[in-house]
Design a protein around this motif. Structure first.
Motif, PDB file in Angstrom:
ATOM      1  N   TYR A  38       0.815  -1.219   0.000  1.00 56.65           N
ATOM      2  CA  TYR A  38       0.000   0.000   0.000  1.00 56.65           C
ATOM      3  C   TYR A  38       0.848   1.267   0.000  1.00 56.65           C
ATOM      4  CZ  TYR A  38      -3.489  -3.507   0.716  1.00 56.65           C
ATOM      5  OH  TYR A  38      -4.261  -4.626   0.555  1.00 56.65           O
ATOM      6  N   PHE A  46      -5.095  -1.273  -5.582  1.00 53.14           N
ATOM      7  CA  PHE A  46      -6.044  -2.059  -4.789  1.00 53.14           C
ATOM      8  C   PHE A  46      -7.472  -1.591  -5.046  1.00 53.14           C
ATOM      9  CE2 PHE A  46      -8.715  -2.972  -1.141  1.00 53.14           C
ATOM     10  CZ  PHE A  46      -8.740  -4.351  -1.287  1.00 53.14           C
ATOM     11  N   ILE A  49      -8.592  -3.149  -8.073  1.00 54.05           N
ATOM     12  CA  ILE A  49      -8.958  -4.558  -7.832  1.00 54.05           C
ATOM     13  C   ILE A  49     -10.396  -4.662  -7.351  1.00 54.05           C
ATOM     14  CG2 ILE A  49      -8.556  -6.533  -6.267  1.00 54.05           C
ATOM     15  CD1 ILE A  49      -5.561  -5.919  -6.417  1.00 54.05           C
ATOM     16  N   TYR A  55     -13.184  -9.967  -8.512  1.00 54.55           N
ATOM     17  CA  TYR A  55     -12.839  -9.794  -7.089  1.00 54.55           C
ATOM     18  C   TYR A  55     -14.139  -9.666  -6.286  1.00 54.55           C
ATOM     19  CZ  TYR A  55     -10.344  -8.491  -2.889  1.00 54.55           C
ATOM     20  OH  TYR A  55      -9.860  -8.471  -1.595  1.00 54.55           O
ATOM     21  N   GLY A 159     -13.689  -5.914   4.611  1.00 55.57           N
ATOM     22  CA  GLY A 159     -12.907  -6.389   3.475  1.00 55.57           C
ATOM     23  C   GLY A 159     -12.115  -7.659   3.696  1.00 55.57           C
ATOM     24  N   SER A 160     -12.181  -8.200   4.909  1.00 52.72           N
ATOM     25  CA  SER A 160     -11.396  -9.394   5.263  1.00 52.72           C
ATOM     26  C   SER A 160      -9.899  -9.122   5.306  1.00 52.72           C
ATOM     27  CB  SER A 160     -11.685 -10.577   4.331  1.00 52.72           C
ATOM     28  OG  SER A 160     -11.338 -11.797   4.971  1.00 52.72           O
ATOM     29  N   SER A 161      -9.537  -7.892   5.664  1.00 49.74           N
ATOM     30  CA  SER A 161      -8.108  -7.608   5.848  1.00 49.74           C
ATOM     31  C   SER A 161      -7.540  -8.394   7.027  1.00 49.74           C
ATOM     32  CB  SER A 161      -7.895  -6.110   6.069  1.00 49.74           C
ATOM     33  OG  SER A 161      -8.179  -5.425   4.880  1.00 49.74           O
ATOM     34  N   ASN A 164      -5.105 -11.228   6.351  1.00 47.21           N
ATOM     35  CA  ASN A 164      -3.666 -11.104   6.121  1.00 47.21           C
ATOM     36  C   ASN A 164      -2.847 -11.687   7.276  1.00 47.21           C
ATOM     37  OD1 ASN A 164      -3.304  -7.944   4.287  1.00 47.21           O
ATOM     38  ND2 ASN A 164      -3.552 -10.021   3.569  1.00 47.21           N
ATOM     39  N   TYR A 203      -7.788 -13.690  -7.523  1.00 46.82           N
ATOM     40  CA  TYR A 203      -6.417 -13.314  -7.158  1.00 46.82           C
ATOM     41  C   TYR A 203      -5.435 -13.389  -8.327  1.00 46.82           C
ATOM     42  CZ  TYR A 203      -8.037 -12.916  -2.436  1.00 46.82           C
ATOM     43  OH  TYR A 203      -8.715 -12.488  -1.316  1.00 46.82           O
ATOM     44  N   THR A 210      -4.165  -7.508 -10.349  1.00 42.07           N
ATOM     45  CA  THR A 210      -3.599  -8.082  -9.123  1.00 42.07           C
ATOM     46  C   THR A 210      -2.108  -8.349  -9.293  1.00 42.07           C
ATOM     47  OG1 THR A 210      -5.764  -9.086  -8.725  1.00 42.07           O
ATOM     48  CG2 THR A 210      -3.931  -9.851  -7.347  1.00 42.07           C
ATOM     49  N   PHE A 213      -0.480  -5.046  -8.835  1.00 38.83           N
ATOM     50  CA  PHE A 213      -0.554  -4.714  -7.400  1.00 38.83           C
ATOM     51  C   PHE A 213       0.546  -5.451  -6.628  1.00 38.83           C
ATOM     52  CE2 PHE A 213      -2.774  -6.081  -3.327  1.00 38.83           C
ATOM     53  CZ  PHE A 213      -2.754  -4.845  -2.697  1.00 38.83           C
ATOM     54  N   LEU A 249       0.117 -15.286  -1.987  1.00 42.23           N
ATOM     55  CA  LEU A 249       0.674 -14.546  -3.115  1.00 42.23           C
ATOM     56  C   LEU A 249       2.194 -14.548  -3.019  1.00 42.23           C
ATOM     57  CD1 LEU A 249      -2.212 -13.632  -3.617  1.00 42.23           C
ATOM     58  CD2 LEU A 249      -1.398 -11.310  -3.910  1.00 42.23           C
ATOM     59  N   GLU A 277       1.948 -12.185   0.502  1.00 37.91           N
ATOM     60  CA  GLU A 277       0.653 -12.052   1.187  1.00 37.91           C
ATOM     61  C   GLU A 277       0.011 -13.403   1.468  1.00 37.91           C
ATOM     62  OE1 GLU A 277      -2.570  -9.979  -0.987  1.00 37.91           O
ATOM     63  OE2 GLU A 277      -3.095  -9.040   0.913  1.00 37.91           O
ATOM     64  N   SER A 279      -3.922 -14.600   2.421  1.00 38.82           N
ATOM     65  CA  SER A 279      -5.304 -14.128   2.544  1.00 38.82           C
ATOM     66  C   SER A 279      -6.129 -15.303   3.074  1.00 38.82           C
ATOM     67  CB  SER A 279      -5.799 -13.646   1.178  1.00 38.82           C
ATOM     68  OG  SER A 279      -7.076 -13.080   1.288  1.00 38.82           O
TER      69      SER A 279
HETATM   70  C1  AVJ Z   1      -7.211  -6.205   1.439  1.00 43.02           C
HETATM   71  C2  AVJ Z   1      -6.161  -8.107   2.407  1.00 43.02           C
HETATM   72  C3  AVJ Z   1      -8.524  -8.109   2.020  1.00 43.02           C
HETATM   73  O1  AVJ Z   1      -6.695 -10.473   0.799  1.00 43.02           O
HETATM   74  O2  AVJ Z   1      -8.231 -10.134  -0.695  1.00 43.02           O
HETATM   75  C4  AVJ Z   1      -6.521  -8.409  -3.007  1.00 43.02           C
HETATM   76  C5  AVJ Z   1      -5.779  -7.883  -0.584  1.00 43.02           C
HETATM   77  N1  AVJ Z   1      -4.577  -9.080  -2.409  1.00 43.02           N
HETATM   78  N2  AVJ Z   1      -5.962  -9.032  -4.028  1.00 43.02           N
HETATM   79  C6  AVJ Z   1      -7.340  -9.740   0.057  1.00 43.02           C
HETATM   80  C7  AVJ Z   1      -5.642  -8.454  -1.965  1.00 43.02           C
HETATM   81  C8  AVJ Z   1      -4.778  -9.439  -3.683  1.00 43.02           C
HETATM   82  C9  AVJ Z   1      -7.070  -8.224   0.078  1.00 43.02           C
HETATM   83  N3  AVJ Z   1      -7.221  -7.673   1.475  1.00 43.02           N
END
Ligand code: AVJ
Length: 315
Positions: A38, A46, A49, A55, A159-161, A164, A203, A210, A213, A249, A277, A279
């Motif tokens: 970010y 993002f 996305i 997505y 957003g399901s952050s 991570n 993804y 993506t 990103f 990822l 990453e 997820s």
């Molecule tokens: C922001 C963490 C919820 O995990 O789906 C989107 C980030 N990475 N596409 C996710 C993300 C690749 C996203 N989050």
């Protein structure tokens, strides 16, 4: 506008990050924390996305908020302080303003320049809400400044952050949230486990947004570390880890290469991966259990007809 992000104790210093980045790069299996996705360009990518039809999390979550708006507002109540974790462009929080009528809105994000632009736009529109923002890396420690109204706090983590984080890290963050809600609650978005084809399309999208990103994290690292990663020497790679219920990822080196930065260097062999990453995907049971383990006794959950995504209010 009153900005809190200039307070020294909360300022993001690039020094803190350089040792974290170096440790990750020099490890046997290299990794870079997803928060470095970010940077100013990464935040825009993002957002792009979230506009992709593949997505599904953003659209599905939005539909749940729309469908259950009245019910959700009813359990949350009105007049609290809305604290937005990873606010980004603040659009999701804004959709709640009418129904939960917060007295204060505190937007927190790692990407502080992007956040400040979003906040400027909000201020004129909602003069009756005290709007503030802060640049913070809450992945390690979440402390809400004492100057923020001590009334009921509604933490908003959509957003399901949360996905991570490893379970232990997620638990630690949730415990910190629970200890600072002052009788309020947590409105959380969590992505649910589903078939591989849907995850892969989300993804590894055909427009390659993506991929851009993910690859952009190398430029973000170059600007922090003064390293010389070449984006063209890597490719975006997605793996689904069924044992760990997560999408992973990576960036894969396309050739043997050396990356250097002041004081050190790292050699990558062709095919070697940098993990960027995780997820995590949940079930309605596993996310409730996680919240219970963090001390939230009461949870209410809303899902979509396909069971792709869950919105939870936890108290
Ligand atoms: C922001 C963490 C919820 O995990 O789906 C989107 C980030 N990475 N596409 C996710 C993300 C690749 C996203 N989050």
């Amino acid at each position: 506008m009153q900005t809190l992000n200039t307070l020294e104790e909360f300022a993001i210093t690039s020094e803190d990050f350089n040792s974290e980045i170096e440790i990750g790069l020099l490890a046997k299996s290299a990794s870079i924390s997803p928060k470095f996705l970010y940077d100013p360009l990464g935040s825009h990518l993002f957002t792009a996305i979230t506009l992709l039809p593949e997505y599904y999390p953003t659209n599905t979550e939005k539909n749940i908020f729309t469908q259950y708006q009245a019910e959700i507002a009813n359990v949350i109540g009105v007049g609290g302080t809305l604290i937005d974790l990873g606010a980004g462009n603040c659009q999701k929080a804004e959709t709640l303003f009418d129904s939960i009528k917060p007295s204060n809105y505190l937007a927190i994000d790692f990407s502080v320049e992007y956040l400040q632009d979003a906040i400027k736009k909000l201020e004129g529109k909602y003069p009756h809400i005290q709007i503030r923002c802060i640049g913070m890396d809450f992945s390690k420690r979440l402390v809400i400044p004492s100057s923020v109204a001590p009334n009921e706090r509604i933490f908003f983590y959509p957003g399901s952050s949360i996905g991570n984080f490893l379970r232990s890290e997620a638990l630690q963050l949730l415990v910190q949230i629970k200890s600072q809600i002052n009788g309020g609650g947590l409105l959380l978005g969590a992505d649910l486990m589903k078939e591989d084809s849907v995850l892969m399309a989300a993804y590894d999208d055909p427009l390659k947004i993506t991929a851009a990103f993910n690859l952009n994290i190398l430029r973000s690292i170059n600007s922090h570390l003064d390293s010389n990663f070449k984006v063209s020497q890597f490719r975006h790679k997605v793996q689904i880890n069924h044992a760990k219920n997560r999408v992973e990822l990576y960036l894969e080196a396309l050739e043997d290469l050396t990356v250097s930065w002041p004081g050190n260097y790292k050699e990558f062999k062709r095919g070697e991966l940098i993990h960027t990453e995780n997820s995590h995907k949940y079930t309605t049971e596993s996310i409730k259990q996680l919240l219970n383990d963090a001390g939230f006794e009461k949870t209410q959950i809303w899902t979509d007809p396909k069971n792709y995504f869950a919105v939870i209010y936890a108290q």
